[in-house]
Design an enzyme around this catalytic site. Structure first.
Site, PDB file in Angstrom:
ATOM      1  N   HIS A  56      41.061  45.783 -16.776  1.00 58.76           N
ATOM      2  CA  HIS A  56      42.510  45.578 -16.765  1.00 58.76           C
ATOM      3  C   HIS A  56      42.867  44.215 -16.164  1.00 58.76           C
ATOM      4  O   HIS A  56      42.010  43.515 -15.623  1.00 58.76           O
ATOM      5  CB  HIS A  56      43.178  46.689 -15.945  1.00 58.76           C
ATOM      6  CG  HIS A  56      42.679  46.755 -14.535  1.00 58.76           C
ATOM      7  ND1 HIS A  56      41.475  47.369 -14.218  1.00 58.76           N
ATOM      8  CD2 HIS A  56      43.170  46.254 -13.381  1.00 58.76           C
ATOM      9  CE1 HIS A  56      41.279  47.254 -12.916  1.00 58.76           C
ATOM     10  NE2 HIS A  56      42.288  46.580 -12.382  1.00 58.76           N
ATOM     11  N   THR A  59      44.109  38.288 -17.175  1.00 59.70           N
ATOM     12  CA  THR A  59      43.248  37.142 -17.510  1.00 59.70           C
ATOM     13  C   THR A  59      41.786  37.311 -17.099  1.00 59.70           C
ATOM     14  O   THR A  59      41.474  38.022 -16.146  1.00 59.70           O
ATOM     15  CB  THR A  59      43.769  35.854 -16.810  1.00 59.70           C
ATOM     16  OG1 THR A  59      43.871  36.115 -15.409  1.00 59.70           O
ATOM     17  CG2 THR A  59      45.105  35.406 -17.362  1.00 59.70           C
ATOM     18  N   ARG A  60      40.928  36.642 -17.842  1.00 66.09           N
ATOM     19  CA  ARG A  60      39.511  36.489 -17.503  1.00 66.09           C
ATOM     20  C   ARG A  60      39.080  35.084 -17.909  1.00 66.09           C
ATOM     21  O   ARG A  60      39.687  34.479 -18.788  1.00 66.09           O
ATOM     22  CB  ARG A  60      38.629  37.481 -18.293  1.00 66.09           C
ATOM     23  CG  ARG A  60      38.806  38.944 -17.946  1.00 66.09           C
ATOM     24  CD  ARG A  60      38.275  39.288 -16.559  1.00 66.09           C
ATOM     25  NE  ARG A  60      38.286  40.726 -16.314  1.00 66.09           N
ATOM     26  CZ  ARG A  60      39.339  41.425 -15.894  1.00 66.09           C
ATOM     27  NH1 ARG A  60      40.481  40.825 -15.675  1.00 66.09           N
ATOM     28  NH2 ARG A  60      39.236  42.725 -15.688  1.00 66.09           N
ATOM     29  N   LYS A 278      45.095  32.745  -9.166  1.00 68.56           N
ATOM     30  CA  LYS A 278      44.115  33.824  -8.907  1.00 68.56           C
ATOM     31  C   LYS A 278      42.794  33.199  -8.444  1.00 68.56           C
ATOM     32  O   LYS A 278      42.183  32.402  -9.168  1.00 68.56           O
ATOM     33  CB  LYS A 278      43.898  34.639 -10.195  1.00 68.56           C
ATOM     34  CG  LYS A 278      42.865  35.736 -10.038  1.00 68.56           C
ATOM     35  CD  LYS A 278      43.044  36.865 -11.036  1.00 68.56           C
ATOM     36  CE  LYS A 278      42.401  36.619 -12.368  1.00 68.56           C
ATOM     37  NZ  LYS A 278      42.446  37.818 -13.241  1.00 68.56           N
ATOM     38  N   HIS A 282      33.022  36.397  -5.757  1.00 64.34           N
ATOM     39  CA  HIS A 282      32.223  37.075  -6.788  1.00 64.34           C
ATOM     40  C   HIS A 282      31.345  38.184  -6.187  1.00 64.34           C
ATOM     41  O   HIS A 282      30.187  38.336  -6.545  1.00 64.34           O
ATOM     42  CB  HIS A 282      31.389  36.033  -7.539  1.00 64.34           C
ATOM     43  CG  HIS A 282      30.629  36.596  -8.711  1.00 64.34           C
ATOM     44  ND1 HIS A 282      31.170  37.491  -9.600  1.00 64.34           N
ATOM     45  CD2 HIS A 282      29.352  36.384  -9.137  1.00 64.34           C
ATOM     46  CE1 HIS A 282      30.274  37.805 -10.501  1.00 64.34           C
ATOM     47  NE2 HIS A 282      29.154  37.157 -10.254  1.00 64.34           N
ATOM     48  N   CYS A 325      39.951  45.727  -8.569  1.00 65.52           N
ATOM     49  CA  CYS A 325      39.167  45.887  -9.788  1.00 65.52           C
ATOM     50  C   CYS A 325      37.750  46.238  -9.328  1.00 65.52           C
ATOM     51  O   CYS A 325      37.464  46.187  -8.128  1.00 65.52           O
ATOM     52  CB  CYS A 325      39.189  44.569 -10.559  1.00 65.52           C
ATOM     53  SG  CYS A 325      38.572  44.655 -12.248  1.00 65.52           S
ATOM     54  N   LYS A 358      33.880  38.150 -21.295  1.00 63.59           N
ATOM     55  CA  LYS A 358      33.789  37.110 -22.324  1.00 63.59           C
ATOM     56  C   LYS A 358      32.785  37.464 -23.420  1.00 63.59           C
ATOM     57  O   LYS A 358      32.884  36.996 -24.540  1.00 63.59           O
ATOM     58  CB  LYS A 358      33.411  35.765 -21.679  1.00 63.59           C
ATOM     59  CG  LYS A 358      32.048  35.779 -21.011  1.00 63.59           C
ATOM     60  CD  LYS A 358      31.698  34.481 -20.272  1.00 63.59           C
ATOM     61  CE  LYS A 358      32.227  34.435 -18.887  1.00 63.59           C
ATOM     62  NZ  LYS A 358      31.775  35.506 -17.976  1.00 63.59           N
TER      63      LYS A 358
HETATM   64  C1  LIG Z   1      38.242  41.077 -10.584  1.00 60.95           C
HETATM   65  C2  LIG Z   1      37.359  40.898 -11.789  1.00 60.95           C
HETATM   66  C3  LIG Z   1      37.288  39.642 -12.393  1.00 60.95           C
HETATM   67  C4  LIG Z   1      36.450  39.450 -13.479  1.00 60.95           C
HETATM   68  N1  LIG Z   1      36.429  38.230 -14.064  1.00 60.95           N
HETATM   69  C5  LIG Z   1      35.706  38.042 -15.180  1.00 60.95           C
HETATM   70  C6  LIG Z   1      35.784  36.822 -15.859  1.00 60.95           C
HETATM   71  O1  LIG Z   1      36.506  35.908 -15.449  1.00 60.95           O
HETATM   72  N2  LIG Z   1      35.072  36.674 -17.001  1.00 60.95           N
HETATM   73  C7  LIG Z   1      34.284  37.665 -17.482  1.00 60.95           C
HETATM   74  O2  LIG Z   1      33.636  37.461 -18.510  1.00 60.95           O
HETATM   75  N3  LIG Z   1      34.196  38.857 -16.861  1.00 60.95           N
HETATM   76  C8  LIG Z   1      34.902  39.064 -15.725  1.00 60.95           C
HETATM   77  N4  LIG Z   1      34.881  40.276 -15.091  1.00 60.95           N
HETATM   78  C9  LIG Z   1      33.987  41.314 -15.581  1.00 60.95           C
HETATM   79  C10 LIG Z   1      34.557  42.118 -16.727  1.00 60.95           C
HETATM   80  O3  LIG Z   1      35.921  42.358 -16.550  1.00 60.95           O
HETATM   81  C11 LIG Z   1      33.746  43.416 -16.826  1.00 60.95           C
HETATM   82  O4  LIG Z   1      32.383  43.068 -17.016  1.00 60.95           O
HETATM   83  C12 LIG Z   1      34.193  44.282 -17.973  1.00 60.95           C
HETATM   84  O5  LIG Z   1      35.567  44.530 -17.904  1.00 60.95           O
HETATM   85  C13 LIG Z   1      33.422  45.612 -17.958  1.00 60.95           C
HETATM   86  O6  LIG Z   1      33.939  46.415 -18.983  1.00 60.95           O
HETATM   87  P1  LIG Z   1      33.425  47.892 -19.246  1.00 60.95           P
HETATM   88  O7  LIG Z   1      34.024  48.271 -20.542  1.00 60.95           O
HETATM   89  O8  LIG Z   1      31.962  47.945 -19.058  1.00 60.95           O
HETATM   90  O9  LIG Z   1      34.018  48.763 -18.038  1.00 60.95           O
HETATM   91  P2  LIG Z   1      35.486  49.458 -17.844  1.00 60.95           P
HETATM   92  O10 LIG Z   1      36.553  48.491 -18.170  1.00 60.95           O
HETATM   93  O11 LIG Z   1      35.481  50.022 -16.486  1.00 60.95           O
HETATM   94  O12 LIG Z   1      35.482  50.576 -18.933  1.00 60.95           O
HETATM   95  C14 LIG Z   1      34.812  51.795 -18.785  1.00 60.95           C
HETATM   96  C15 LIG Z   1      35.728  52.866 -19.279  1.00 60.95           C
HETATM   97  O13 LIG Z   1      35.026  54.099 -19.376  1.00 60.95           O
HETATM   98  C16 LIG Z   1      35.911  55.134 -19.047  1.00 60.95           C
HETATM   99  N5  LIG Z   1      35.133  56.307 -18.689  1.00 60.95           N
HETATM  100  C17 LIG Z   1      34.235  56.422 -17.690  1.00 60.95           C
HETATM  101  N6  LIG Z   1      33.731  57.661 -17.621  1.00 60.95           N
HETATM  102  C18 LIG Z   1      34.295  58.363 -18.621  1.00 60.95           C
HETATM  103  C19 LIG Z   1      34.178  59.705 -19.051  1.00 60.95           C
HETATM  104  N7  LIG Z   1      33.385  60.576 -18.424  1.00 60.95           N
HETATM  105  N8  LIG Z   1      34.906  60.104 -20.118  1.00 60.95           N
HETATM  106  C20 LIG Z   1      35.732  59.235 -20.753  1.00 60.95           C
HETATM  107  N9  LIG Z   1      35.897  57.955 -20.358  1.00 60.95           N
HETATM  108  C21 LIG Z   1      35.193  57.503 -19.316  1.00 60.95           C
HETATM  109  C22 LIG Z   1      36.686  54.531 -17.877  1.00 60.95           C
HETATM  110  O14 LIG Z   1      37.863  55.218 -17.584  1.00 60.95           O
HETATM  111  C23 LIG Z   1      36.903  53.111 -18.347  1.00 60.95           C
HETATM  112  O15 LIG Z   1      38.098  52.965 -19.052  1.00 60.95           O
HETATM  113  C24 LIG Z   1      35.687  40.515 -13.992  1.00 60.95           C
HETATM  114  C25 LIG Z   1      35.777  41.786 -13.395  1.00 60.95           C
HETATM  115  C26 LIG Z   1      36.602  41.981 -12.313  1.00 60.95           C
HETATM  116  C27 LIG Z   1      36.686  43.338 -11.681  1.00 60.95           C
HETATM  117  O1  LIG Z   2      32.476  35.594 -15.532  1.00 58.18           O
HETATM  118  C1  LIG Z   2      33.213  34.747 -15.061  1.00 58.18           C
HETATM  119  O2  LIG Z   2      33.421  33.685 -15.647  1.00 58.18           O
HETATM  120  C2  LIG Z   2      33.856  34.980 -13.720  1.00 58.18           C
HETATM  121  C3  LIG Z   2      33.732  33.777 -12.869  1.00 58.18           C
HETATM  122  C4  LIG Z   2      32.426  33.683 -12.205  1.00 58.18           C
HETATM  123  C5  LIG Z   2      32.044  34.909 -11.542  1.00 58.18           C
HETATM  124  C6  LIG Z   2      32.350  36.084 -12.283  1.00 58.18           C
HETATM  125  N1  LIG Z   2      33.287  36.128 -13.163  1.00 58.18           N
END
Ligand SMILES: Cc1cc2nc3c(=O)[nH]c(=O)nc-3n(C[C@H](O)[C@H](O)[C@H](O)COP(=O)(O)OP(=O)(O)OC[C@H]3O[C@@H](n4cnc5c(N)ncnc54)[C@H](O)[C@@H]3O)c2cc1C
Ligand SMILES: O=C(O)[C@@H]1CCCC=N1
Length: 396
Positions: A56, A59-60, A278, A282, A325, A358
């Site tokens: 959520h 931005t990323r 923001k 890390h 997050c 990304k």
């Molecule tokens: C603060 C922050 C900054 C970041 N910045 C960057 C960035 O700048 N660039 C970048 O590339 N990446 C960044 N990331 C990393 C990136 O956002 C994550 O790697 C990515 O969002 C992971 O996605 P996901 O789908 O694996 O997890 P999630 O988004 O957590 O999705 C998993 C989903 O599974 C659902 N779920 C879990 N268990 C069940 C179940 N039993 N039944 C049904 N549904 C379920 C959850 O509710 C959730 O919606 C950042 C992350 C954070 C927290």
């Molecule tokens: O993935 C990204 O670009 C950001 C910035 C560096 C550390 C983690 N997330």
């Protein structure tokens, strides 16, 4: 024993593939499956959109600058696939800003970044101290630091991206059921998942459950070395609004090895909340995904405050706003993209370690390829479960 009517009520449908988790990885995987004509169900435990996982926020960062070639190489196609989704949905998802990679010239990590940029011929600019002061007058470059800009980098509009991928998936006939938590998984040549709303079956199952991955995988007898940490997402107020704004050309940045900080610090220009920049650390403190609000540790905020006062004098050194997050972190900070070791029709995409957003378009493509038994488009050896063998407890 169920009556025949109850049996029909309980079995909610058969699919080619079920994807569990509609974060960015599950949403892009479902989108790729639908493009490959797979009858696909995407299950999400919370009502969409939600802010309880990792995907959520507005931005990323997207960048080619990485310490390892294998990430930089995958980014080429990521940019293309992000642009494709922008066209398919007529939505702006990317804004180019460049990313400044800055750190001690002799630091091992800083050198890894600069070497990868050079080897992969990523368009960059190198700034001397004088050029840095002219270009970024409101940021400090210390003596002994180097500064490179990966000019391909920028900002992805995260919430918008999830909406776009999910919407396009549905327009291709994909089914999303939100507010439906998967409670159990029965592996087999047909995989059955149990939810409070009934059972669903499919030829293959893809687990993209983010911070809840360990709970889900426990139903399949697999335990991976995943740690969930809470990240304080801090926004810092500009003393003069617009000083670090996206419209004034301030880039994203990645500060390597600042004093007192074990992990990188990263920032994005002010954009989503005017006047607020923001900047995050890390790494965070261990948490449980359903109890992250109980984790009150502020060590990261103290590290960031010090960084802001030393390096960004145009910002107030206390955060104006803190959101939260989660990262799901592997021991080597590389993703897990693999088949289940005992159930080859269960595919796992977890452990994105805070840098997976990304990559979602290519992650989706790879998880789709694994579920269809195709040869993956990239070498998956850095992402295999096998690498954890000594750290894994499993009942396989
Ligand atoms: C603060 C922050 C900054 C970041 N910045 C960057 C960035 O700048 N660039 C970048 O590339 N990446 C960044 N990331 C990393 C990136 O956002 C994550 O790697 C990515 O969002 C992971 O996605 P996901 O789908 O694996 O997890 P999630 O988004 O957590 O999705 C998993 C989903 O599974 C659902 N779920 C879990 N268990 C069940 C179940 N039993 N039944 C049904 N549904 C379920 C959850 O509710 C959730 O919606 C950042 C992350 C954070 C927290
Ligand atoms: O993935 C990204 O670009 C950001 C910035 C560096 C550390 C983690 N997330």
């Amino acid at each position: 024993m169920h009556s025949p009517e109850q049996e029909t009520m309980a079995l909610q449908g058969d699919y080619d593939c079920i994807v569990v988790g509609a974060g960015v990885q599950g949403s892009f995987t479902a989108y790729q499956l639908a493009k490959n004509n797979q009858k696909t169900l995407l299950l999400e435990q919370f009502l969409l959109p939600h802010s309880r996982g990792s995907s959520h926020g507005q931005t990323r960062i997207i960048r080619k600058a990485y310490e390892q070639d294998f990430y930089t190489v995958m980014m080429e196609e990521c940019y293309q696939l992000w642009a494709q989704l922008e066209m398919e949905t007529n939505t702006t998802l990317f804004r180019r800003t460049g990313i400044l990679v800055k750190g001690p010239e002799d630091d091992k990590d800083f050198q890894l970044f600069t070497d990868t940029l050079r080897r992969n011929r990523v368009p960059t600019e190198t700034l001397t101290h004088d050029e840095f002061s002219r270009r970024l007058p409101h940021m400090v470059m210390m003596r002994g630091e180097g500064a490179r800009i990966d000019t391909t980098a920028g900002v992805l509009y995260a919430d918008r991206a999830l909406r776009a991928a999910q919407g396009y998936f549905q327009s291709l006939g994909g089914v999303i059921k939100d507010g439906v938590k998967v409670l159990n998984i029965q592996p087999g040549s047909t995989v059955t998942v149990t939810t409070a709303a009934g059972e669903y079956r499919a030829k293959s199952l893809i687990i993209t459950a983010g911070p809840w991955a360990s709970t889900l995988l426990s139903h399949t007898g697999l335990q991976l070395p995943l740690t969930v940490v809470k990240i304080n997402v801090c926004y810092w107020r500009e003393k003069v609004p617009g000083t670090y704004g996206v419209d004034t050309g301030f880039p994203c940045f990645l500060q390597i090895a600042s004093e007192g900080a074990e992990y990188h610090i990263y920032g994005l220009p002010s954009n989503e909340y005017p006047g607020l920049v923001k900047i995050c650390y890390h790494m965070g403190s261990d948490t449980e995904p359903d109890r992250r609000d109980r984790q009150k540790d502020q060590t990261d905020i103290r590290i960031l405050s010090r960084f802001v006062s030393l390096y960004l004098p145009g910002l107030e050194p206390e955060p104006a706003l803190v959101e939260s997050c989660m990262y799901t972190v592997t021991p080597d900070h590389h993703f897990v993209l693999d088949q289940h070791p005992s159930h080859r029709n269960i595919i796992i995409g977890v452990g994105f370690s805070g840098h997976g957003f990304k990559f979602a378009p290519v992650v989706g493509k790879l998880l789709c390829e694994l579920s269809l038994g195709k040869v993956p488009s990239y070498d998956l050896s850095p992402f295999r479960i096998q690498r954890f063998l000594s750290q894994m407890k499993s009942s396989l």
